[in-house]
Design an enzyme around this catalytic site. Structure first.
Site, PDB file in Angstrom:
ATOM      1  N   LYS A  10      21.879  35.886  32.269  1.00  0.00           N
ATOM      2  CA  LYS A  10      21.876  34.420  32.407  1.00  0.00           C
ATOM      3  C   LYS A  10      20.746  33.806  31.581  1.00  0.00           C
ATOM      4  CE  LYS A  10      22.995  33.146  36.528  1.00  0.00           C
ATOM      5  NZ  LYS A  10      22.662  33.196  37.970  1.00  0.00           N
ATOM      6  N   ARG A  45      17.274  30.738  40.046  1.00  0.00           N
ATOM      7  CA  ARG A  45      18.521  31.479  39.847  1.00  0.00           C
ATOM      8  C   ARG A  45      18.240  32.928  39.474  1.00  0.00           C
ATOM      9  NH1 ARG A  45      21.661  28.176  35.326  1.00  0.00           N
ATOM     10  NH2 ARG A  45      23.458  29.123  36.360  1.00  0.00           N
ATOM     11  N   GLY A  91      28.225  36.716  42.710  1.00  0.00           N
ATOM     12  CA  GLY A  91      27.992  36.432  44.121  1.00  0.00           C
ATOM     13  C   GLY A  91      27.058  37.396  44.821  1.00  0.00           C
ATOM     14  N   MET A 116      23.808  38.110  44.008  1.00  0.00           N
ATOM     15  CA  MET A 116      22.414  37.718  44.043  1.00  0.00           C
ATOM     16  C   MET A 116      22.341  36.269  44.493  1.00  0.00           C
ATOM     17  SD  MET A 116      21.083  40.523  42.768  1.00  0.00           S
ATOM     18  CE  MET A 116      19.536  40.089  42.033  1.00  0.00           C
ATOM     19  N   ARG A 175      28.559  33.265  29.464  1.00  0.00           N
ATOM     20  CA  ARG A 175      28.497  34.720  29.317  1.00  0.00           C
ATOM     21  C   ARG A 175      29.876  35.194  28.874  1.00  0.00           C
ATOM     22  NH1 ARG A 175      28.276  35.394  35.808  1.00  0.00           N
ATOM     23  NH2 ARG A 175      30.181  34.233  36.139  1.00  0.00           N
ATOM     24  N   HIS A 194      35.269  34.293  44.475  1.00  0.00           N
ATOM     25  CA  HIS A 194      34.720  35.640  44.584  1.00  0.00           C
ATOM     26  C   HIS A 194      35.821  36.687  44.497  1.00  0.00           C
ATOM     27  CE1 HIS A 194      33.353  39.163  46.972  1.00  0.00           C
ATOM     28  NE2 HIS A 194      32.276  39.000  46.225  1.00  0.00           N
ATOM     29  N   SER A 204      43.435  76.736  24.252  1.00  0.00           N
ATOM     30  CA  SER A 204      43.530  75.481  24.972  1.00  0.00           C
ATOM     31  C   SER A 204      42.616  75.599  26.189  1.00  0.00           C
ATOM     32  CB  SER A 204      44.969  75.224  25.405  1.00  0.00           C
ATOM     33  OG  SER A 204      45.021  74.031  26.157  1.00  0.00           O
ATOM     34  N   CYS A 228      43.761  71.029  28.069  1.00  0.00           N
ATOM     35  CA  CYS A 228      44.924  70.624  28.862  1.00  0.00           C
ATOM     36  C   CYS A 228      44.575  70.406  30.336  1.00  0.00           C
ATOM     37  CB  CYS A 228      46.050  71.643  28.723  1.00  0.00           C
ATOM     38  SG  CYS A 228      45.624  73.293  29.297  1.00  0.00           S
ATOM     39  N   TYR A 250      42.987  68.401  19.598  1.00  0.00           N
ATOM     40  CA  TYR A 250      43.778  67.460  20.394  1.00  0.00           C
ATOM     41  C   TYR A 250      43.385  67.521  21.862  1.00  0.00           C
ATOM     42  CZ  TYR A 250      46.528  71.424  22.104  1.00  0.00           C
ATOM     43  OH  TYR A 250      46.894  72.587  22.711  1.00  0.00           O
TER      44      TYR A 250
HETATM   45  P1  ADP Z   1      25.643  32.782  40.007  1.00  0.00           P
HETATM   46  O1  ADP Z   1      24.862  33.845  39.346  1.00  0.00           O
HETATM   47  O2  ADP Z   1      26.163  33.162  41.332  1.00  0.00           O
HETATM   48  O3  ADP Z   1      26.676  32.210  39.092  1.00  0.00           O
HETATM   49  P2  ADP Z   1      24.022  30.515  39.413  1.00  0.00           P
HETATM   50  O4  ADP Z   1      22.602  30.778  39.192  1.00  0.00           O
HETATM   51  O5  ADP Z   1      24.850  30.345  38.214  1.00  0.00           O
HETATM   52  O6  ADP Z   1      24.620  31.634  40.355  1.00  0.00           O
HETATM   53  O7  ADP Z   1      24.071  29.228  40.331  1.00  0.00           O
HETATM   54  C1  ADP Z   1      25.057  28.915  41.236  1.00  0.00           C
HETATM   55  C2  ADP Z   1      25.586  27.523  40.977  1.00  0.00           C
HETATM   56  O8  ADP Z   1      24.546  26.562  40.955  1.00  0.00           O
HETATM   57  C3  ADP Z   1      26.274  27.434  39.658  1.00  0.00           C
HETATM   58  O9  ADP Z   1      27.492  26.787  39.829  1.00  0.00           O
HETATM   59  C4  ADP Z   1      25.363  26.633  38.793  1.00  0.00           C
HETATM   60  O10 ADP Z   1      26.084  25.870  37.888  1.00  0.00           O
HETATM   61  C5  ADP Z   1      24.601  25.774  39.800  1.00  0.00           C
HETATM   62  N1  ADP Z   1      23.270  25.504  39.289  1.00  0.00           N
HETATM   63  C6  ADP Z   1      22.313  26.413  39.039  1.00  0.00           C
HETATM   64  N2  ADP Z   1      21.212  25.843  38.511  1.00  0.00           N
HETATM   65  C7  ADP Z   1      21.486  24.521  38.421  1.00  0.00           C
HETATM   66  C8  ADP Z   1      20.749  23.405  37.913  1.00  0.00           C
HETATM   67  N3  ADP Z   1      19.536  23.546  37.402  1.00  0.00           N
HETATM   68  N4  ADP Z   1      21.342  22.205  37.990  1.00  0.00           N
HETATM   69  C9  ADP Z   1      22.577  22.067  38.510  1.00  0.00           C
HETATM   70  N5  ADP Z   1      23.317  23.077  38.982  1.00  0.00           N
HETATM   71  C10 ADP Z   1      22.784  24.313  38.933  1.00  0.00           C
HETATM   72 MG    MG Z   2      26.709  31.113  37.684  1.00  0.00          MG
END
Ligand code: ADP
Ligand code: MG
Ligand code: MG
Length: 928
Positions: free
Chosen positions: A46, A116, A125, A127, A383, A505, A819, A886, A906
């Site tokens: 990220k 984050r 989901g 972390m 990503r 999720h 083989s 084989c 092979y």
């Molecule tokens: P995940 O790794 O589970 O995707 P994120 O770190 O991306 O978690 O955050 C979860 C949600 O919070 C995402 O939808 C993201 O867009 C939103 N979010 C994170 N940081 C900000 C921010 N600075 N401003 C607005 N929304 C945020």
């Molecule tokens: Mg995210």
């Protein structure tokens, strides 16, 4: 001496300095960034991509990334941070403040941030992320004055309390509440109660005063339940959040996910601190997620979901049903909903440009997150997007045709294991036509599946563990899934959820595993207590059968049959496999025992059969007759008796071999002479024994005595393979005669045939010489009898006993090919009985004594060493020795890669895995 000492202390001093100067924090935003997309190891996925986007000048809210090294440091030093960290964080926070002209914790103009997590590879989901950090009763007044929007500010504050108390005060503190008693649920319960009291359905319908009251209720509840007040000091909130992200790396869910995905524990997570933008400031604000191409079909359309007046998690959490991002991405379900394209055309156009630019820049399909604050677009994440195998193939081939990537890259874009999904069984279309679906949802994971309904993850895992065969097939049916459900999702054949969208999720996890999955199937009502699901008028109970078509999103009651997909119709698959074939060096054959298998193998692209097991005709359907003959042969007590029985068996063996040779039209067919211990074929039941006795014309007692004499204590290492041919040369003779006569007859009929006679379980060159003499004699007899002067064939051996690998130089004098029978070779190298590993191997894997099951992925360091020795010594004797494998390993991508490196000619695997082996062989060739 002295010099080297100085040198060493200099190095040490340097290391100390490096540790002290270590850069632990990297900034991004304001038109530039210290990091790039390449720095994933240090910044996490990220953080690296936020830096890349900021560097490209895209609108990214400014912030900074605390590196994964800090996570490692934290766990290496009893959960303490490096000394310089605090100062670096404060300095970087200052930078963000000056870019935005706001101040963290300021009563008038407060800056809010999100905290984050971000591991190297995405762990959906798993972390924790906390939004709106920095809000308290003081700063909120400043924000209200600044925005003139009290409702929004109260909403943000109540969300902060909800997330923070859950993530920081409960989870990170190691508190494990009972099911349903977590602080998050308790607070959500308060929210529901308030909505009920006000008679409203959506959060958005609550007034500012309602929300302000709710904040007070929340704070009391937090103090009550957790025994600590919610921290008002913004700095406490920030550091609490940072600590919680690091803690979450070792949370139960994260550990579970890493185990399944084989992510090393040492990687650690980074922490991103980023200034907040708000999608919940009213109807001109929104938040959403998108994919630059459709991740379930691969279609080249910008695909995504959004929600007006919402914050981050809302879209993915499945709390409100998200809307389609544009008109092109609408389906039958979403036809009537408002798209972002029509609701906010300007912001949409900007987003559409950015997504195109990002795809060109990364040259791959991306998954993006964005927020629109009062019509203004902000990018929050990008990503490389997860996709199923079907989509992966289509995107790779399309991108090559669009000249976005090269042919080689296209091949490498599709992992051999993802290809499995293209070959996946689907519900039989005829059966689907004959009935109608009980419900339709979103197609989140392709392929078909059927199973019994399980309503909780534990239930699903338990059924699978405790049952066998068909009964062990379950479909997990949930309202929506959460990371707590991962074990049950893994155990289930497929997943069906009532809520959530294509980015929920359930959808993300299923897509990652290539599992059949349908989400957002809102016609379904689950009653956990009653153990039922209601679909319109229809009621199904837990344990009832249902079937899913994950490609179309259709749900059926009952058990529909599965069929293989139509590969001829898949043009992208055809192109990709053609390219793979151009690049690979390894040949790919199939293990096939019947003409039908042979045909399937050729359709999958096999260039020959690497293992045809003669004993196959004694198992399963149609085996009664030949098995009876074999049994008579087995219990014979004199050679004359045995020869009489063999003469009869000859007819069956010849017919069987001939049909397969004919099907392969001159492609090589490696036929293994009878391998299993004979006792395996002696009937067990009294009835059958009696029948056999009268067949042979002896008394039951006599027969039992003969049968008992065949009993072995350790049959896997007993009278089997070449040892049978040594004791009973007439058994070898009969089989060889059948093979050569079948070949000669095909040639005479103007057809092509190319058998390779393979002697199993050889451990000395003398055994092979012994058998070779028989083959030579029979060859002369057959040539004379049929009048065919040159009957093409090879004679070779399996290398499956360690001694044979070591003495391969000698053995190669007698053999035209080797083989590797890596199943037996693994068994005998480890001394692990193949049939008994269930009792101990799982312990070995769990305790990490072995990285994985050596019977499914070749043990390169041990068994692989023997393979290398055998190749080297064999080829020294005979440079043109043909060498294949084989065992089951021939279809395992990692083992194929090893076979390529080791210089095999092979690999041979089950027909279904042939395309996987072809692609894996191309990957191996390109990896150089
Ligand atoms: P995940 O790794 O589970 O995707 P994120 O770190 O991306 O978690 O955050 C979860 C949600 O919070 C995402 O939808 C993201 O867009 C939103 N979010 C994170 N940081 C900000 C921010 N600075 N401003 C607005 N929304 C945020
Ligand atoms: Mg995210
Ligand atoms: Mg074997």
């Amino acid at each position: 001496m002295v010099r080297s000492k100085t040198k060493r202390s200099k190095v040490k001093a340097k290391a100390r300095r490096a540790a002290k100067d270590s850069k632990y924090v990297y900034s991004f935003g304001g038109g530039k960034a210290e990091g790039t997309a390449k720095m994933k190891e240090l910044l996490g996925g990220k953080g690296a991509n936020l830096a890349e986007m900021a560097g490209l000048g895209l609108p990214v809210p400014p912030g900074f990334t605390i590196t994964t090294e800090v996570c490692t440091y934290y766990y290496d030093h009893g959960r303490k941070y490096p000394k310089t960290l605090q100062a670096s964080v404060e300095k970087n926070l200052g930078r963000v403040e000056s870019i935005l002209g706001a101040k963290f914790g300021d009563a008038k103009n407060p800056l809010l941030v999100s905290v984050r997590s971000g591991a190297r590879s995405s762990m959906p989901g798993m972390m924790e992320t906390i939004l709106n950090v920095g809000l308290n009763d003081t700063t909120r007044e400043g924000l209200i004055a600044k925005t003139g929007n009290p409702r929004f500010v109260y909403d943000a504050q109540r969300r902060l309390i909800q997330m923070y108390s859950d993530v920081v005060m409960e989870k990170a503190a190691g508190i494990e509440p009972e099911d349903g008693k977590g602080i998050r649920q308790q607070l959500e319960h308060e929210l529901r109660k308030l909505k009920e009291a006000r008679g409203v359905h959506e959060d958005t319908e609550l007034s500012a005063d309602d929300l302000r009251g709710l904040i007070e209720t929340y704070k009391k509840k937090v103090l009550d339940v957790l025994g600590k007040p919610f921290p008002e000091d913004p700095m406490d909130q920030l550091w609490g959040g940072i600590g919680a992200v690091f803690q979450s790396w070792n949370g139960r869910r994260a550990i579970e996910y890493r185990r399944i995905e084989k992510i090393p524990d040492e990687w650690g997570t980074a922490v991103n601190v980023q200034s907040m933008v708000f999608g919940n400031m009213g109807d001109t604000s929104a938040t959403g997620v998108g994919f630059t191409r459709d991740p379930s079909t691969g279609r080249k359309i910008f695909y995504g979901e959004w929600l007006p007046n919402a914050q981050g998690e809302d879209v993915v959490a499945g709390i409100r049903t998200p809307l389609p991002i544009n008109e092109a991405g609408k389906n039958d379900h979403t036809r009537a909903l408002a798209s972002l394209e029509t609701a906010m055309p300007n912001a949409y156009r900007h987003l559409e440009k950015i997504q195109q630019r990002l795809e060109k820049h990364y040259r791959d399909m991306l998954d993006i997150e964005f927020t629109i604050q009062e019509e203004r677009l902000w990018m929050l994440q990008c990503r490389v997007g997860k996709r199923n195998g079907v989509a992966a193939v289509k995107m790779a081939v399309d991108m090559k045709k669009e000249k976005l990537i090269s042919k080689k890259e296209a091949i490498l874009r599709v992992s051999p294991s993802a290809l499995v999904q293209v070959l996946l069984p689907m519900l039989d279309p005829k059966a689907e036509q004959a009935t109608s679906p009980i419900a339709k949802g979103l197609p989140a994971g392709p392929g078909g599946a059927y199973g019994r309904i399980a309503l909780t993850a534990d239930e699903a895992a338990e059924i699978v563990e405790k049952s066998t065969g068909e009964d062990a097939k379950v479909i997990l049916v949930r309202e929506e899934t959460s990371p707590e459900d991962v074990h049950g999702m893994h155990a289930a054949q497929a997943i069906l959820t009532a809520k959530g969208g294509m980015t929920s999720h359930a959808a993300l996890v299923a897509r990652g595993w290539g599992k059949c999955c349908i989400v957002g199937c809102d016609a379904i009502e689950i009653d956990l207590a009653a153990g039922t699901i209601q679909v319109g008028e229809k009621e199904l109970k837990r344990g009832d059968w249902i079937s899913l078509n994950g490609t179309d999103g259709k749900v059926y009651a009952g058990k529909l049959p599965l069929v293989a997909p139509n590969l001829e119709a898949n043009r992208e698959y055809g192109s990709l496999m053609g390219w793979a074939d151009d690049f690979r060096r390894l040949g790919v054959r199939a293990n096939a025992d019947t003409p039908e298998d042979a045909k399937r193998a050729r359709a999958f692209g096999a260039a020959g059969i690497g293992l045809f097991r003669t004993e196959h005709m004694f198992y399963g359907e149609g085996s009664e007759e030949p098995l009876g003959k074999l049994r008579r042969m087995i219990v014979s007590s004199t050679e004359a008796e045995r020869r009489a029985a063999l003469d009869e068996l000859f007819v069956n063996v010849k017919a069987d071999v001939k049909a397969t040779l004919e099907e392969m039209e001159g492609q090589p067919v490696t036929i293994r002479l009878l391998d299993p211990p004979l006792h395996e074929f002696v009937p067990k039941s009294e009835d059958k024994l009696r029948e056999l006795a009268s067949d042979v014309g002896i008394g039951l007692d006599d027969l039992k005595r003969r049968a008992d004499s065949l009993h072995e204590t350790n049959p896997m290492m007993g009278h089997r393979g070449v040892r049978l041919g040594v004791s009973y040369p007439e058994v070898t003779e009969m089989q060889v005669r059948a093979i050569l006569e079948a070949t000669a007859e095909l040639l005479r009929a103007g057809k092509k045939a190319h058998p390779e006679i393979m002697i199993p379980v050889v451990s000395t060159a003398a055994e092979l010489a012994h058998q070779y003499a028989i083959i030579e004699r029979v060859y002369g007899e057959v040539a004379k009898k049929t009048g065919v002067k040159k009957i093409p064939h090879l004679v070779g051996t399996m290398i499956e006993v360690p001694r044979a690998a070591l003495l391969a130089g000698d053995i190669a004098k007698q053999a035209q090919f080797f083989s590797f029978g890596t199943n037996d070779l693994t068994q005998m190298t480890f001394g692990f009985s193949r049939d008994d590993t269930g009792s101990f191997l799982p312990d070995y894997i769990a305790s990490k004594l072995l990285p994985e099951d050596p019977f499914s992925s070749l043990d390169e360091s041990g068994v692989g060493e023997l393979v290398k020795i055998a190749i080297e010594r064999g080829r020294k004797t005979k440079p043109d020795l043909k060498i294949g494998i084989c065992g089951e390993h021939g279809g395992d991508p990692r083992s194929v890669e090893f076979c390529h490196r080791a210089g095999l000619d092979y690999v041979s695997c089950s027909p279904f895995r042939v395309p996987i082996a072809r692609l894996a062989a191309a990957h191996a060739a390109l990896a150089k």
